[in-house]
Design a protein around this motif. Structure first.
Motif, PDB file in Angstrom:
ATOM      1  N   PRO A 119      82.344  -6.357  74.455  1.00  0.00           N
ATOM      2  CA  PRO A 119      83.399  -6.343  73.443  1.00  0.00           C
ATOM      3  C   PRO A 119      83.727  -7.718  72.850  1.00  0.00           C
ATOM      4  N   GLN A 120      83.439  -8.795  73.552  1.00  0.00           N
ATOM      5  CA  GLN A 120      83.743 -10.139  73.058  1.00  0.00           C
ATOM      6  C   GLN A 120      82.522 -10.817  72.430  1.00  0.00           C
ATOM      7  N   ARG A 121      81.424 -10.076  72.263  1.00  0.00           N
ATOM      8  CA  ARG A 121      80.190 -10.584  71.642  1.00  0.00           C
ATOM      9  C   ARG A 121      79.569 -11.730  72.439  1.00  0.00           C
ATOM     10  N   HIS A 122      79.717 -11.664  73.751  1.00  0.00           N
ATOM     11  CA  HIS A 122      79.141 -12.643  74.666  1.00  0.00           C
ATOM     12  C   HIS A 122      77.622 -12.756  74.473  1.00  0.00           C
ATOM     13  N   TYR A 123      76.977 -11.630  74.225  1.00  0.00           N
ATOM     14  CA  TYR A 123      75.521 -11.583  74.111  1.00  0.00           C
ATOM     15  C   TYR A 123      75.025 -11.483  72.668  1.00  0.00           C
ATOM     16  N   ALA A 124      75.878 -11.705  71.687  1.00  0.00           N
ATOM     17  CA  ALA A 124      75.479 -11.543  70.279  1.00  0.00           C
ATOM     18  C   ALA A 124      74.262 -12.396  69.937  1.00  0.00           C
ATOM     19  N   GLY A 125      74.269 -13.659  70.316  1.00  0.00           N
ATOM     20  CA  GLY A 125      73.147 -14.549  70.015  1.00  0.00           C
ATOM     21  C   GLY A 125      71.862 -14.091  70.692  1.00  0.00           C
ATOM     22  N   LEU A 126      71.980 -13.581  71.911  1.00  0.00           N
ATOM     23  CA  LEU A 126      70.811 -13.086  72.632  1.00  0.00           C
ATOM     24  C   LEU A 126      70.159 -11.943  71.878  1.00  0.00           C
ATOM     25  N   PHE A 127      70.948 -10.980  71.424  1.00  0.00           N
ATOM     26  CA  PHE A 127      70.355  -9.827  70.756  1.00  0.00           C
ATOM     27  C   PHE A 127      69.898 -10.150  69.336  1.00  0.00           C
ATOM     28  N   GLU A 128      70.494 -11.140  68.711  1.00  0.00           N
ATOM     29  CA  GLU A 128      69.960 -11.619  67.431  1.00  0.00           C
ATOM     30  C   GLU A 128      68.580 -12.228  67.659  1.00  0.00           C
ATOM     31  N   TRP A 129      68.436 -13.011  68.720  1.00  0.00           N
ATOM     32  CA  TRP A 129      67.152 -13.606  69.068  1.00  0.00           C
ATOM     33  C   TRP A 129      66.114 -12.528  69.370  1.00  0.00           C
ATOM     34  N   ILE A 130      66.525 -11.502  70.105  1.00  0.00           N
ATOM     35  CA  ILE A 130      65.602 -10.407  70.434  1.00  0.00           C
ATOM     36  C   ILE A 130      65.175  -9.676  69.168  1.00  0.00           C
ATOM     37  N   ASP A 131      66.092  -9.487  68.218  1.00  0.00           N
ATOM     38  CA  ASP A 131      65.698  -8.899  66.937  1.00  0.00           C
ATOM     39  C   ASP A 131      64.656  -9.769  66.247  1.00  0.00           C
ATOM     40  N   GLY A 132      64.813 -11.091  66.365  1.00  0.00           N
ATOM     41  CA  GLY A 132      63.814 -12.002  65.811  1.00  0.00           C
ATOM     42  C   GLY A 132      62.472 -11.865  66.501  1.00  0.00           C
ATOM     43  N   LEU A 133      62.492 -11.650  67.822  1.00  0.00           N
ATOM     44  CA  LEU A 133      61.240 -11.408  68.552  1.00  0.00           C
ATOM     45  C   LEU A 133      60.546 -10.158  68.020  1.00  0.00           C
ATOM     46  N   ARG A 134      61.340  -9.141  67.735  1.00  0.00           N
ATOM     47  CA  ARG A 134      60.765  -7.906  67.167  1.00  0.00           C
ATOM     48  C   ARG A 134      60.139  -8.218  65.812  1.00  0.00           C
ATOM     49  N   ASP A 135      60.862  -8.946  64.973  1.00  0.00           N
ATOM     50  CA  ASP A 135      60.352  -9.272  63.644  1.00  0.00           C
ATOM     51  C   ASP A 135      59.050 -10.063  63.705  1.00  0.00           C
ATOM     52  N   LEU A 136      58.875 -10.872  64.747  1.00  0.00           N
ATOM     53  CA  LEU A 136      57.662 -11.673  64.921  1.00  0.00           C
ATOM     54  C   LEU A 136      56.551 -10.928  65.664  1.00  0.00           C
ATOM     55  N   GLY A 137      56.850  -9.713  66.146  1.00  0.00           N
ATOM     56  CA  GLY A 137      55.850  -8.917  66.838  1.00  0.00           C
ATOM     57  C   GLY A 137      55.807  -9.106  68.345  1.00  0.00           C
ATOM     58  N   TYR A 138      56.760  -9.846  68.912  1.00  0.00           N
ATOM     59  CA  TYR A 138      56.769 -10.079  70.359  1.00  0.00           C
ATOM     60  C   TYR A 138      57.504  -8.979  71.137  1.00  0.00           C
ATOM     61  N   ALA A 139      58.273  -8.170  70.461  1.00  0.00           N
ATOM     62  CA  ALA A 139      58.980  -7.044  71.092  1.00  0.00           C
ATOM     63  C   ALA A 139      58.935  -5.887  70.105  1.00  0.00           C
ATOM     64  N   ASN A 140      58.707  -4.692  70.619  1.00  0.00           N
ATOM     65  CA  ASN A 140      58.680  -3.562  69.698  1.00  0.00           C
ATOM     66  C   ASN A 140      59.993  -2.796  69.734  1.00  0.00           C
ATOM     67  N   GLN A 141      60.206  -1.978  68.726  1.00  0.00           N
ATOM     68  CA  GLN A 141      61.469  -1.255  68.603  1.00  0.00           C
ATOM     69  C   GLN A 141      61.674  -0.294  69.771  1.00  0.00           C
ATOM     70  N   GLU A 142      60.599   0.280  70.280  1.00  0.00           N
ATOM     71  CA  GLU A 142      60.725   1.190  71.430  1.00  0.00           C
ATOM     72  C   GLU A 142      61.345   0.466  72.623  1.00  0.00           C
ATOM     73  N   ALA A 143      60.929  -0.759  72.870  1.00  0.00           N
ATOM     74  CA  ALA A 143      61.499  -1.549  73.971  1.00  0.00           C
ATOM     75  C   ALA A 143      62.972  -1.840  73.706  1.00  0.00           C
ATOM     76  N   ILE A 144      63.274  -2.241  72.485  1.00  0.00           N
ATOM     77  CA  ILE A 144      64.655  -2.571  72.131  1.00  0.00           C
ATOM     78  C   ILE A 144      65.549  -1.344  72.261  1.00  0.00           C
ATOM     79  N   ASP A 145      65.023  -0.193  71.898  1.00  0.00           N
ATOM     80  CA  ASP A 145      65.815   1.040  71.962  1.00  0.00           C
ATOM     81  C   ASP A 145      66.094   1.514  73.384  1.00  0.00           C
ATOM     82  N   ARG A 146      65.468   0.916  74.390  1.00  0.00           N
ATOM     83  CA  ARG A 146      65.688   1.312  75.784  1.00  0.00           C
ATOM     84  C   ARG A 146      67.039   0.831  76.319  1.00  0.00           C
ATOM     85  N   VAL A 147      67.717  -0.041  75.596  1.00  0.00           N
ATOM     86  CA  VAL A 147      69.016  -0.521  76.030  1.00  0.00           C
ATOM     87  C   VAL A 147      70.062  -0.157  74.976  1.00  0.00           C
TER      88      VAL A 147
END
Length: 183
Positions: free
Chosen positions: A138-166
């Motif tokens: 609720p306090q966006r403690h992990y906001a930067g982490l998940f923005e970074w993970i979205d960037g990993l997806r955009d670069l091909g290092y993480a796929n949407q299926e993996a991201i959707d598991r959480v």
């Protein structure tokens, strides 16, 4: 064979004293108890870890703490737990927590919390388990982490299926809906 209540493993800080984080932890513990679930935690009785366990017990939940010998004094072991498991190593601790949990909930925390979260999330994606993995933020403690993970997806290092598991949410009710056992 005795049927144990649905068990939620909560990963969170054992060092922070932020009143908002402690209040969130207490709300989570109370909700676990209100639902008649069981808490599996890292076995500490301080900071958020202690607040979750104390609130869960106050609300009637059974609590299981799992702590390595080396942390018994450092994290002030939760001797009030219904069951306190003392392990020889962190690896053994995590394995027991994983085995005893039906779902995983991550709250704000540091390096140790992140390590537990990532291992659980990766295990879910790789099919090691099919247990819900939820982040309540609720306090966006992990906001930067998940923005970074979205960037990993955009670069091909993480796929949407993996991201959707959480499931990542700021809402307590939505988090508990995502943790809910499937019948």
């Amino acid at each position: 064979m005795v049927n144990e209540p649905y068990a939620v493993c909560v990963y969170c800080s054992a060092s922070v004293d932020d009143p908002r984080a402690l209040e969130l932890a207490a709300r989570v513990g109370a909700e676990i108890g209100r639902r008649g679930w069981q808490l599996v935690s890292g076995g500490g009785n301080v900071s958020m870890m202690g607040a979750v366990a104390q609130a869960a017990r106050a609300a009637g939940a059974r609590t299981v703490g799992v702590i390595p010998k080396k942390l018994v004094h450092r994290e002030v072991a939760d001797t009030d737990a219904d069951e306190l498991v003392v392990t020889d190593s962190m690896r053994e601790r995590k394995q027991i927590m994983d085995d005893r949990a039906d779902a995983f909930l991550t709250l704000p925390g540091g390096i140790g919390t992140l390590e537990e979260f990532f291992e659980t999330w990766t295990g879910s994606y790789l099919g090691v388990h099919e247990k819900p993995v939820v982040v309540l933020d609720p306090q966006r403690h992990y906001a930067g982490l998940f923005e970074w993970i979205d960037g990993l997806r955009d670069l091909g290092y993480a796929n949407q299926e993996a991201i959707d598991r959480v499931v990542v949410t700021a809402d307590l009710e939505a988090a508990f809906d995502a943790l809910r056992p499937s019948y």
